[in-house]
Design a protein around this motif. Structure first.
Motif, PDB file in Angstrom:
ATOM      1  N   TRP A   1       0.802  -1.325   0.136  1.00  0.00           N
ATOM      2  CA  TRP A   1      -0.009  -0.059  -0.165  1.00  0.00           C
ATOM      3  C   TRP A   1       0.847   1.178  -0.010  1.00  0.00           C
ATOM      4  CZ3 TRP A   1      -5.262   0.394  -0.328  1.00  0.00           C
ATOM      5  CH2 TRP A   1      -6.203  -0.646  -0.061  1.00  0.00           C
TER       6      TRP A   1
ATOM      7  N   ILE B   1      -2.844  -2.308   8.587  1.00  0.00           N
ATOM      8  CA  ILE B   1      -3.324  -3.139   7.332  1.00  0.00           C
ATOM      9  C   ILE B   1      -2.940  -4.444   7.573  1.00  0.00           C
ATOM     10  CG2 ILE B   1      -2.554  -3.200   4.742  1.00  0.00           C
ATOM     11  CD1 ILE B   1      -1.566  -0.496   4.718  1.00  0.00           C
TER      12      ILE B   1
ATOM     13  N   ILE C   1      -7.728  -2.339   5.032  1.00  0.00           N
ATOM     14  CA  ILE C   1      -7.188  -1.161   5.853  1.00  0.00           C
ATOM     15  C   ILE C   1      -7.964  -0.583   6.693  1.00  0.00           C
ATOM     16  CG2 ILE C   1      -7.976   0.054   3.724  1.00  0.00           C
ATOM     17  CD1 ILE C   1      -5.698   1.928   4.174  1.00  0.00           C
TER      18      ILE C   1
ATOM     19  N   TYR D   1      -4.945   6.113  -2.039  1.00  0.00           N
ATOM     20  CA  TYR D   1      -4.183   5.236  -1.452  1.00  0.00           C
ATOM     21  C   TYR D   1      -4.023   4.084  -2.608  1.00  0.00           C
ATOM     22  CZ  TYR D   1      -4.825   6.897   3.283  1.00  0.00           C
ATOM     23  OH  TYR D   1      -4.894   7.370   4.385  1.00  0.00           O
TER      24      TYR D   1
ATOM     25  N   MET E   1      -3.070   0.550  -4.119  1.00  0.00           N
ATOM     26  CA  MET E   1      -2.880  -0.898  -3.657  1.00  0.00           C
ATOM     27  C   MET E   1      -2.186  -1.771  -4.802  1.00  0.00           C
ATOM     28  SD  MET E   1      -5.701  -3.759  -2.635  1.00  0.00           S
ATOM     29  CE  MET E   1      -5.367  -5.296  -2.316  1.00  0.00           C
TER      30      MET E   1
END
Length: 1176
Positions: free
Chosen positions: A906, A920, A929, A942, A944
């Motif tokens: 992340w 996380i 999260i 964010y 991923m």
């Protein structure tokens, strides 16, 4: 003034109402005397009929009446043929008689005509006329008349009623005239006329009204104008009573007062006073008659002297009608009922100077008519009444005394041949029809009444009535003496043999009647009654029991009678044939009541004995008893039992003989219950059962069986078959698995159903489950294979203990159990496999009933691990900005796919995430999260990343943490005028990480400083506050607002606004209109979207432009037009494209383009459509 009275040569002749002649005869009238009084109308002439010369005192009274009552004297034309007065109303004016009458031709319509009759005063009478309607298409017209012209249809009321009925069966019209409470002046001649199209028929009849008692009557003219108190005909006047019984009028010493003269000479305002003075209560009726007083008639130019209003002559006499002409040269014609009269021996015309005379010789009833004479254009008329002379009895009838069967002849002699007479018996007219016992004959002036065969009923008072008198005599009829030579004898006869009874009496010609038990015997084919001289015989060819009784012979006309007893005897017999029982066997169901009634015969009644074997059944028995009554004997068993079966004997005896018969009674019953059934085999919802037949079938063969079952814990039995089962085995089905059951049996024969058998032993149906479902491979490694499945669709009452997993090497038949112990999970990993080998896998479900059928994989599995590229499956709600408030928790789960287990990382804004701020946690299939308490610093993008070897997949999640906004930076009062204040402010520095959605403005009076909200959710940064109170001073403050709510603080104006009074001038500022036109600009762009195949997907964006832009949607740069799979919406600048049930082919690049006159703008997005896979 009234016209003076006209008289003939008789100096004292006065008019008098003519009455019916007395029985002693009528006085001869050698000359005619007339008196004329003024008529009711101008053209009417009122006159009275001639009468014998009255006494002088009567003459003065009558003369005064004729002068005082000029308008109320009854005109002669209204009198009937008997010269009587009908007081119910006025008739047809006389001048109408002078017109020719068109009479339809006579035909026979009346099948029954009204007959002449007589009655007493105050009585009721009905006249009936009948017309047959078989040949008539509609109802005929019927009129009733009195005299010649008075139509009675308009006179109906209290004393006269007309009625008509129609019988639909006989097709006869019935017409009735009812006279109610008749008065003396109702007497006279009446006529009934029937008219139908061109057919005409009529009938005349007379009504004679007799007075109940005659006495003196004082006549008062003023009483005629007094109303009858409380009567229905109050106010109706009947002046005919003024002309009755004058011969008994006594001379009143008080001077007569001429009320007419007083009223005619008085003023109208004095009428009431005069009426009160002389006792006249009906003043209106009197004044109405005053209006009818005719004016003085004009003098005739053609006639110096007209005909008198009426003339009267005796039948067979001669009458002279004389007129005096003013001009002798005028042609003169005489008419009778409108028909011109020609000279003949009967009608002789004479001329004497100006006089013209018509002589009618030998007057008959046909000459009773209306006559008129025409001289030029003028005409005068009169009416001739022909009066019949009474018929006198010269020799009366004599009394007669005789015996029965003799001939009676009554003789009477009258004064005129062919006279009409009436024979009466005890005041009732003697019938003289064709079938009557009475015969009437006439020989010249002699009249005879003959009775050929006299009987005792002919005894009575016989009378003969003629118009001039009556004669009566007594007739006595006695019986002849009766002698009995041989009386009737008692007889006893065998049934069916002849029966003869005879007797001898004197006289021999006397008939008689035979009676049995008081009932008259009529001769017929079986009974013969013979009368020869003195012998009377009664013969019956074949005797029957009904012939028994007391016989009586009664000679006609005698009180004596002859009697005898007849007794019919008959041997006893039992009539079993009428029972219709085969072999004389009676079958009865046990428990029912048996009443066996057997007809028997015999005269006298036989003695009956019932026997069963050697035991005699008595009448006094309780349950079984025998009874005999009349022509039946019965055996009664109240409650039949099996022991009542057997032969029963009947014995009959009487004096004529003896008879016996036997009857067999069979008592049947329901069968005994069978033994308890056996249940040898049980299935999942079925079982098999067997049983043995019952030991006793109830005397009737077993027809079949009924089966019932129930749950062991229940008490309610349920029948399994509605049609009888012939066999002794059955297989019940549709039972609930796992529930204990019991079954029982009923045996059925023709009588009924037996009691139930004992229930079977309890049994419980059980079954294995169905096979597991949806067996698939979940994972494969180099040494293991993981499979998963779903539970069986049907588990059953035995439940599910677990699963058994088996496998075998491809090409072999040896199945190896992988799990030694049952597993309850639906997922299992087979271990210890050889890499590169291929295996087959199957799964069984296990319960108490055993193992289910296996569920196998269709294809073999290669034991080798497979690499699957990673794929992030971002949830739909995370594809857009994820918004949370400060202080709330953030917990996001993002699933992904890939083999072997992917590596997850992340980043936030391209930098690693600090574990102290954000937690996380990663698993094999998802990443979580978590932020326990969100802050505004947590906002951002964010990223991923999921990686399997060289394969990588990324996703970006936008998280926005919002808070309350700050207050506006400054608020100033721009202007104040009248009751208005203009405010301007600047947006707040801190919007709370969310757009400002509006403002709330409040005001407060400087004196109280209490805040009141003026407006909420206001979007602009300037406003005008109105409707402020003059003279007050106000402060204002403003709150900011976003999606989280209002700001905690408000910004207040530093200065106050004073609302001054009117009269002050306000400084106005010039301003220019703002130009709102702008080119299209997308305020919210399209976002890349993932859609699931088969579920509707929408693309949204917002655009701002003025004027309104044209919106165009495109897919892969191609404009979307008229495609039913797409729907486009545009509302308040928000543009939406809806894709109905997209498929993978609907994926691609979508563009929204907005165009107006100032420019254009467009936004793009990518749509990816995924096919949904079924998850395990």
């Amino acid at each position: 003034m009234p016209e003076p009275t006209k008289k003939d040569e008789t100096p004292n002749g006065q008019p008098e109402e003519s009455v019916a002649p007395d029985t002693n005869g009528a006085l001869p009238l050698p000359e005619i005397s007339l008196e004329v009084s003024p008529p009711p109308d101008d053209d009417d002439a009122a006159a009275t009929t001639p009468s014998p010369t009255p006494q002088p005192e009567e003459a003065s009274t009558l003369k005064k009446l004729s002068i005082e009552l000029p308008n109320d004297s009854v005109p002669l034309p209204e009198m009937g043929r008997k010269d009587s007065v009908w007081s119910l109303g006025e008739g047809q004016p006389p001048e109408e008689l002078e017109k020719p009458v068109d009479t339809p031709p006579r035909s026979t319509l009346l099948i029954e005509s009204p007959q002449s009759a007589s009655m007493t005063v105050g009585g009721d009478i009905t006249f009936i006329a009948k017309v047959e309607a078989k040949d008539l298409l509609r109802k005929p017209t019927v009129k009733w008349f009195k005299g010649k012209w008075m139509d009675l249809a308009s006179k109906t009321g209290k004393h006269l009623q007309l009625k008509e009925t129609f019988d639909r069966q006989t097709k006869i019209h019935t017409f009735e005239m009812h006279i109610i409470k008749a008065k003396e002046n109702y007497a006279g001649n009446y006529r009934c006329e029937v008219t139908y199209k061109d057919k005409f028929d009529s009938c005349s009849f007379d009504l004679e009204v007799k007075e109940a008692g005659q006495g003196s009557q004082n006549i008062d003219i003023r009483s005629a104008f007094k109303r009858s108190e409380g009567q229905e005909d109050a106010g109706e006047l009947d002046f005919s009573g003024l002309l009755k019984h004058r011969e008994h009028k006594q001379q009143d010493d008080t001077p007569e007062v001429d009320v007419w003269e007083i009223l005619k000479n008085a003023r109208p305002d004095q009428y009431e006073k005069i009426a009160f003075m002389y006792g006249i209560t009906d003043l209106r009726g009197l004044l109405r008659r005053m209006k009818k007083i005719p004016k003085e008639e004009k003098k005739s130019e053609a006639f110096a002297k007209k005909l008198d209003p009426a003339y009267q002559v005796d039948k067979g006499g001669k009458i002279r009608l004389v007129v005096d002409l003013a001009d002798p040269t005028v042609d003169l014609k005489w008419y009778k009922n409108g028909q011109e009269i020609r000279p003949s021996p009967k009608y002789i015309f004479e001329h004497k100077g100006t006089q013209r005379i018509m002589v009618i010789n030998n007057c008959t009833m046909n000459d009773d008519a209306a006559y008129s004479v025409a001289a030029g254009d003028e005409k005068c008329s009169t009416e001739l009444f022909v009066k019949e002379l009474p018929v006198k009895i010269v020799k009366g009838i004599e009394p007669v005394k005789t015996t029965v069967n003799e001939r009676i002849e009554l003789e009477c002699e009258v004064s005129e041949e062919g006279a009409q007479v009436k024979w009466m018996k005890n005041g009732v007219e003697v019938p003289t029809g064709v079938r009557s016992r009475y015969r009437v004959k006439c020989e010249g002036t002699k009249h005879f009444l003959v009775i050929d065969d006299a009987s005792r009923e002919d005894t009575g008072t016989y009378s003969i009535m003629a118009s001039g008198g009556t004669s009566e005599a007594q007739v006595q009829v006695d019986l002849k003496p009766l002698k009995i030579y041989q009386d009737l004898q008692d007889v006893k006869v065998m049934l069916g043999q002849p029966l003869k009874l005879h007797c001898e009496i004197y006289p021999g010609n006397v008939p008689g009647r035979w009676y049995r038990n008081g009932q008259l015997i009529q001769p017929n084919d079986r009974i013969n009654i013979i009368h020869r001289n003195k012998v009377h015989r009664l013969e019956i060819e074949t005797s029957s029991l009904h012939d028994t009784g007391d016989y009586t012979f009664v000679p006609e006309g005698y009180s004596q009678s002859l009697s005898a007893k007849v007794h019919i005897i008959d041997p006893p017999r039992v009539h079993l044939d009428s029972l219709n029982f085969p072999d004389n066997t009676v079958t009865i169901v046990a428990g029912n009541k048996l009443r066996l009634e057997i007809p028997i015969s015999g005269e006298p009644a036989p003695r009956v004995v019932w026997m069963k074997g050697e035991r005699v059944i008595l009448e006094s028995g309780n349950r079984v008893r025998a009874e005999t009554y009349g022509d039946q004997t019965s055996l009664t068993i109240d409650i039949t039992e099996r022991e009542d079966t057997g032969n029963y004997k009947i014995v009959l005896q009487n004096e004529a003989g003896e008879a016996t018969a036997s009857v067999k009674i069979k008592v049947v019953d329901i069968p005994d219950p069978p033994e308890a059934p056996l249940v040898p085999e049980v299935g999942g919802d079925w079982c098999s059962m067997t049983w043995e037949p019952p030991k006793y079938d109830g005397g009737s063969p077993i027809l079949g069986y009924f089966i019932e079952r129930k749950k062991k814990q229940s008490s309610r039995w349920m029948r399994l078959n509605f049609d009888l089962i012939k066999e002794t085995s059955f297989e019940p089905k549709k039972m609930i698995e796992g529930v204990p059951y019991e079954v029982r049996i009923f045996a059925v024969n023709a009588i009924g159903v037996s009691k139930p058998s004992e229930p079977s032993k309890a049994f419980t149906p059980l079954a294995v489950t169905s096979e597991p479902t949806m067996l698939v491979v979940d994972d494969v490694t180099d040494t293991t294979v993981t499979v998963k499945w779903r539970p069986p669709e049907t588990i059953g009452a035995a439940g599910l203990d677990g699963y058994l997993v088996e496998y075998c090497i491809e090409g072999g038949n040896d199945w190896i159990v992988s799990n030694k112990e049952l597993t309850e999970k639906t997922k299992y990993t087979i271990t210890g496999l050889t890499p590169g080998s291929k295996i087959l896998v199957r799964v069984r479900a296990i319960n108490a009933a055993g193992a289910s059928a296996p569920r196998s994989l269709q294809h073999s599995i290669l034991v080798k691990e497979v690499i699957e590229p990673p794929k992030i499956r971002v949830p739909r709600h995370l594809k857009q900005t994820y918004t949370r408030r400060v202080g709330e928790a953030v917990n996001l789960v993002v699933p992904f796919m890939g083999k072997p287990r992917p590596k997850v990382t992340w980043l936030k804004e391209g930098k690693p995430i600090e574990p102290t701020h954000v937690s996380i946690r990663n698993t094999d299939c998802d990443s979580i999260i978590f932020i326990r308490k969100a802050e505004r610093s947590h906002s951002g993008k964010y990223e991923m990343t999921v990686q399997v070897e060289n394969h990588v997949d990324t996703a970006i999640i936008d998280i926005q943490i919002v808070d309350l906004p700050g207050p506006p930076q400054s608020v100033t009062i721009e202007d104040v005028w009248g009751g208005n204040v203009a405010l301007v402010w600047t947006p707040p520095k801190d919007n709370g990480n969310a757009p400002i959605t509006g403002y709330t403005i409040q005001k407060a009076d400087k004196k109280t400083m209490e805040w009141y909200t003026c407006i909420e959710h206001y979007h602009r940064t300037c406003i005008t506050i109105t409707e402020l109170v003059v003279g007050n001073e106000y402060f204002f403050r403003i709150y900011s607002e976003n999606m989280c709510g209002l700001s905690e603080d408000a910004t207040q104006t530093k200065k106050s606004a004073l609302i001054v009074k009117e009269g002050l001038q306000v400084k106005t500022h010039d301003f220019n209109d703002h130009d709102f036109k702008e080119a299209p600009k997308f305020t919210q762009p399209l976002i890349n979207t993932f859609a699931i195949a088969g579920y509707n997907a929408t693309l949204n964006c917002s655009v701002r432009a003025n004027p309104r832009p044209k919106v165009i949607w495109m897919k892969n740069k191609i404009v979307i037009l008229d495609d039913p799979r797409y729907r486009m919406f545009s509302n308040q600048g928000v543009c939406t494209l809806e894709i109905r049930k997209p498929s993978p082919y609907d994926g691609g690049m979508y563009t929204c383009k907005a165009i107006n006159d100032l420019g254009e703008a467009q936004v793009d997005c990518k749509l990816e459509v995924k096919v949904q896979t079924q998850e395990l």
